[in-house]
Every structure is written in C-alpha cells, then in structure tokens.
Design a protein around this motif. Sequence first.
Motif, mmCIF file in Angstrom:
data_model
loop_
_atom_site.group_PDB
_atom_site.id
_atom_site.type_symbol
_atom_site.label_atom_id
_atom_site.label_comp_id
_atom_site.label_asym_id
_atom_site.label_seq_id
_atom_site.Cartn_x
_atom_site.Cartn_y
_atom_site.Cartn_z
ATOM 1 N N PHE A 196 2.460 6.713 -0.496
ATOM 2 C CA PHE A 196 1.420 5.743 -0.836
ATOM 3 C C PHE A 196 1.526 5.258 -2.274
ATOM 4 N N ASP A 249 1.660 10.996 3.489
ATOM 5 C CA ASP A 249 1.102 11.470 4.745
ATOM 6 C C ASP A 249 2.160 11.342 5.822
ATOM 7 N N HIS A 265 -6.413 0.895 8.935
ATOM 8 C CA HIS A 265 -5.699 1.588 7.874
ATOM 9 C C HIS A 265 -4.439 0.779 7.600
ATOM 10 N N VAL A 270 -1.374 1.490 7.201
ATOM 11 C CA VAL A 270 -0.150 1.861 7.935
ATOM 12 C C VAL A 270 -0.123 1.269 9.340
ATOM 13 N N ALA A 325 0.833 -1.205 0.000
ATOM 14 C CA ALA A 325 0.000 0.000 0.000
ATOM 15 C C ALA A 325 0.863 1.249 0.000
ATOM 16 N N GLY A 326 2.148 1.077 0.291
ATOM 17 C CA GLY A 326 3.070 2.203 0.307
ATOM 18 C C GLY A 326 4.376 1.815 0.958
ATOM 19 N N CYS A 377 4.900 8.434 5.075
ATOM 20 C CA CYS A 377 4.467 7.323 4.226
ATOM 21 C C CYS A 377 4.226 7.836 2.810
ATOM 22 N N GLU A 413 1.046 11.815 -3.169
ATOM 23 C CA GLU A 413 0.251 10.938 -2.299
ATOM 24 C C GLU A 413 1.119 10.490 -1.127
#
Length: 178
Positions: A150, A35, A129, A131, A7-8, A148, A33
């Motif tokens: 993504f 965070d 989520h 993460v 996912a990342g 992170c 993208e």
Amino acid sequence: MSEAPPAGVIAEFATAEAMVAALRAAKAAGWREMDAYAPYPVPEAAELLGAHGAPVGWIAIGMGLFGATLAYATQWWLSVHGYPINVGGRPLHALPAFLPATTIVAILWASAGTLLALLVMNRLPRLHHPVFAAPGFGRASEDRFFLCLFAADQRFEATGAARFLQGLKPLRVAEVPG
C-alpha cells in the motif's frame, strides 16, 4: 486533469506458497503496510501479517452479562421498590419469575453487542476498497493469491514497489488505482 496517485501495487500469484514466499521477502525488505488476499485461509500468511484473534467472544460475554444484570436489576427494583404488589403471598423478590426475562435480555444484548463490535472491528460497512479495481482481482475468491503493497507505507514509491514485486516472480504486477 491530473491522475490520482496509486493506492498501492498488487502482485498476483498462482499458489499460496508463492504468495507466502513473497510476504516473507516483503517483510524482510522492510515493508509494513501490506495485505494478502487468498481464496481460502492461509494461516502462515496471517501470521506473517501479524493477524491475531479478535476479542469478539469476550465482547459477547460482557454484553450478555451487562444485559442480564440490567434486566434482573430492573425487575428487582420494580417488584421490590417501585411497585410492590403482594399476590397470593408471593415474595416480592421472586428469583424464578425473573429468570426467563433475564435470559432473553442477556441473549439480546450479547447478540446486538457482537454485531456492533464486528462492524466496528471490521470497519464495515465499506462498500468499496481500492484493490477491487486491480486487474484480475476478482480471481482472489477463486484460484489466485495476491499481495498488495500500500501507498501508506513510508518506503512506497510506485515504480520501486512494482520493480520489487516483479523480482518475486508473480504472474502479474499492477498498480491499484487510487
């Protein structure tokens, strides 16, 4: 059985300054993208990520005014048109008698509208989520800072993203399980 794509990629930093520097570098490199996660608010990180204030206050005011208007209009219509009763010479449209219920209903609508708006704007309830499964991410609420990148980003490629984050001198870089 094939392994799910990540996912990342997430990097762990010891200080807020290191995380902010990594955010600047990622933004300069064209990442969109991403965070950041920290145990306390980091205003500079929020600014770099493009976070802005939510319109919750305006939603509460709007819903409160809607509820007050609805309550007052209902009382007025019932007292003046729907079921007019003259009790002791009281006027059919008695403002002081309508205000307590109007205030209570306004507060109820403002509260309910605010709750629903917060749930929608924060995309809740979301019980998991990706993460959360990253190694060491539990320390994001204690003493570590995370950035992170993504997989939703157009430039994402797991090994390239990991190599980019390694160049920012984090404590650890790991894939976020998809």
